[in-house]
Every structure is written in C-alpha cells, then in structure tokens.
Design a protein around this motif. Structure first.
Motif, PDB file in Angstrom:
ATOM      1  N   GLU A  51       0.832  -1.207   0.000  1.00 43.27           N
ATOM      2  CA  GLU A  51       0.000   0.000   0.000  1.00 43.27           C
ATOM      3  C   GLU A  51       0.866   1.256   0.000  1.00 43.27           C
ATOM      4  N   LEU A  52       1.928   1.254   0.811  1.00 41.76           N
ATOM      5  CA  LEU A  52       2.824   2.402   0.870  1.00 41.76           C
ATOM      6  C   LEU A  52       3.606   2.566  -0.428  1.00 41.76           C
ATOM      7  N   TRP A  56       3.786   5.756  -3.072  1.00 37.21           N
ATOM      8  CA  TRP A  56       5.066   6.467  -2.996  1.00 37.21           C
ATOM      9  C   TRP A  56       5.390   7.262  -4.263  1.00 37.21           C
ATOM     10  N   PRO A  57       5.146   6.759  -5.488  1.00 37.42           N
ATOM     11  CA  PRO A  57       5.430   7.561  -6.685  1.00 37.42           C
ATOM     12  C   PRO A  57       4.668   8.886  -6.705  1.00 37.42           C
ATOM     13  N   ARG A 122      15.686   2.876   0.112  1.00 31.60           N
ATOM     14  CA  ARG A 122      16.723   3.228  -0.866  1.00 31.60           C
ATOM     15  C   ARG A 122      16.541   4.655  -1.368  1.00 31.60           C
ATOM     16  N   ILE A 123      15.299   5.033  -1.651  1.00 38.59           N
ATOM     17  CA  ILE A 123      15.043   6.379  -2.172  1.00 38.59           C
ATOM     18  C   ILE A 123      15.299   7.428  -1.098  1.00 38.59           C
ATOM     19  N   ILE A 144      14.138  10.768  -9.833  1.00 40.77           N
ATOM     20  CA  ILE A 144      13.772   9.541  -9.119  1.00 40.77           C
ATOM     21  C   ILE A 144      12.309   9.207  -9.349  1.00 40.77           C
ATOM     22  N   SER A 145      11.463  10.229  -9.323  1.00 42.12           N
ATOM     23  CA  SER A 145      10.030  10.014  -9.493  1.00 42.12           C
ATOM     24  C   SER A 145       9.724   9.402 -10.849  1.00 42.12           C
ATOM     25  N   ASP A 146      10.359   9.930 -11.909  1.00 39.72           N
ATOM     26  CA  ASP A 146      10.117   9.409 -13.255  1.00 39.72           C
ATOM     27  C   ASP A 146      10.583   7.957 -13.382  1.00 39.72           C
TER      28      ASP A 146
END
Length: 259
Positions: A51-52, A56-57, A122-123, A144-146
């Motif tokens: 779920e998290l 997250w994105p 990691r992020i 990172i998002s992409d």
C-alpha cells in the motif's frame, strides 16, 4: 493418538493408505496450523508495505512540484500529508512532526524504517545524500520520481499478466490435480465386472506413493506461484498449508464410490 488415527481410518481409509500416512497427514496438519498463524501477520505486513509503495510515486511527484514552486521541504511534506487520508498521509504527518525535532535526515530515516519497505528506504537514502551534498533535491526528486514510476508500472504490468497463471498453478496443483488423480483411481481402480469375468486391480502400491507425491505437488505449487509473483517471503509458511490441502483432497477423492 491411536484413537484419533482409528477415527481417521474409519472415514478416510483407502487401499494402500496405512497408519504412517495418517501420522504424516496429522503432522502436516499441525504444521499447517502453525504456518497459518505465522503467515497471516506476514501477509498483512506485505499488504501494508505494498500500500505504501503504491502511493510512494505520487508522493515523490507531488513533493518535487511543491519544491519547484518554492516551498521548503518540511512545508511541502506537511502540505502533502494533510491532503492524504490514507496510511501514507498518517506516516508523513508523523515524519513532519519528527522533522521539527530531529531534522530532515533523521526524520526520513525513521520514516523509511517504519515503512519496512526496502524500496522506500533506498530512495530516502538517495534524498539524504542529495541534501548532504547540497544538491538540488527538486531535480533529484523529479528524476527519481520518473524512474520509479516506470519501474512501478512495469512491475504492476508484469504482476497483472502473471497473476492468473500463478494462481491457477497454485490451486490447480494443490486442489484440482489431487482431486482428478484421486477420482480416477477411485472410479477406474475399483473392481470391474466384464461379462462373466471380474477384473481385480491392486491399487495399494499406487495409493501408497500417490500420497507422498501430493507432498511434492503441494509444495511445488506454492513455490512456483511465489517465484512468479516474487512473494517468496511468505511461501515457506504457506507450504504446509497447501500440502495439507493436497493430501486432504486426495484422501477425500479416494472415497468416491459410484457403485
């Protein structure tokens, strides 16, 4: 113990099925109960992590936009947290509160630890490095998002394609195959009358080894599904459950009598 085996024999007896089979069956049943009690909390934990990770994105994309709009990190996270009513929003609000006391780096490390997600951890580590090196967090977040979104969509697409096949392997191997094998042996292995002659079949040897084959079949079905869906963390505890289901299905199907 012997009284229990006697009761089981009265209800599940079949040619070639001996006391050792029933003892093994009972033992696997006990392991299945233990495995179930361990599996359920682990499954719920994996569902919380999923779920998290699914949300997250969106958090990363929103945070990048807020930072590019000129907001500070703490204010941006607070704004995102207040807009969310899910578990991620609750955890972000706790992170913002922690950030006021311990700073961004420690607060985000604590956030990652509470999430129990290796991917989120990691992020967060990358973000802390970017902050420590005085780099642009907004630019780092955008990249990172992409990339994270592409990886997330690829994984989601792969799971969607393999979910049906993996579940068919699990339930087909642990329920359908034992049912079909047991029914075939019970129906066609019985004594048959052809004209004036009676054909007698000795199925003791086949049933003896078919029982132990169910152990291999049940375990293989669980691990094949786990590997296909990358859910090997809980496969160990599911194994005795589906082995027990396979053996139980076989013993029940061996009771079929069409005469």
């Amino acid at each position: 113990m012997f009284e229990m085996i006697s009761i089981i024999e009265d209800n599940f007896s079949a040619e070639g099925i001996e006391d050792i089979h029933f003892i093994v069956w009972i033992g696997i049943g006990i392991l299945a109960i233990v495995g179930y009690l361990i599996y359920i909390p682990k499954k719920k934990k994996q569902e919380r992590i999923k779920e998290l990770e699914d949300t997250w994105p969106d958090v990363l994309a929103d945070l990048s936009e807020e930072l590019r709009a000129g907001m500070g990190v703490e204010s941006a996270l607070d704004s995102i947290a207040n807009r969310r009513n899910d578990r991620m929003g609750l955890m972000l609000r706790d992170a913002v509160s922690d950030m006021r006391d311990n700073g961004f780096g420690i607060a985000m490390k604590n956030f990652a630890a509470r999430s129990e997600s290796a991917m989120i951890s990691r992020i967060v580590s990358i973000l802390n490095v970017a902050l420590a090196s005085s780099g642009s967090i907004a630019t780092t977040l955008e990249k990172i998002s992409d990339e994270f979104w592409e990886i997330y969509m690829l994984r989601k697409e792969r799971i969607a394609k393999t979910q049906g096949t993996a579940n068919f392997i699990l339930w087909g191997g642990s329920i359908l195959c034992p049912l079909m094998l047991g029914a075939i042996v019970a129906i066609f292995g019985a004594d048959q009358e052809i004209g004036a002659e009676e054909l007698n079949f000795d199925m003791a040897g086949l049933n003896y080894y078919l029982f132990f084959y169910m152990i291999i079949l049940g375990a293989s079905s669980v691990w094949m599904q786990a590997v296909m869906l990358q859910k090997t963390e809980t496969a160990l505890w599911k194994t005795p459950i589906f082995i027990f289901l396979s053996i139980t299905t076989l013993l029940l199907s061996l009771q079929i009598d069409l005469s």
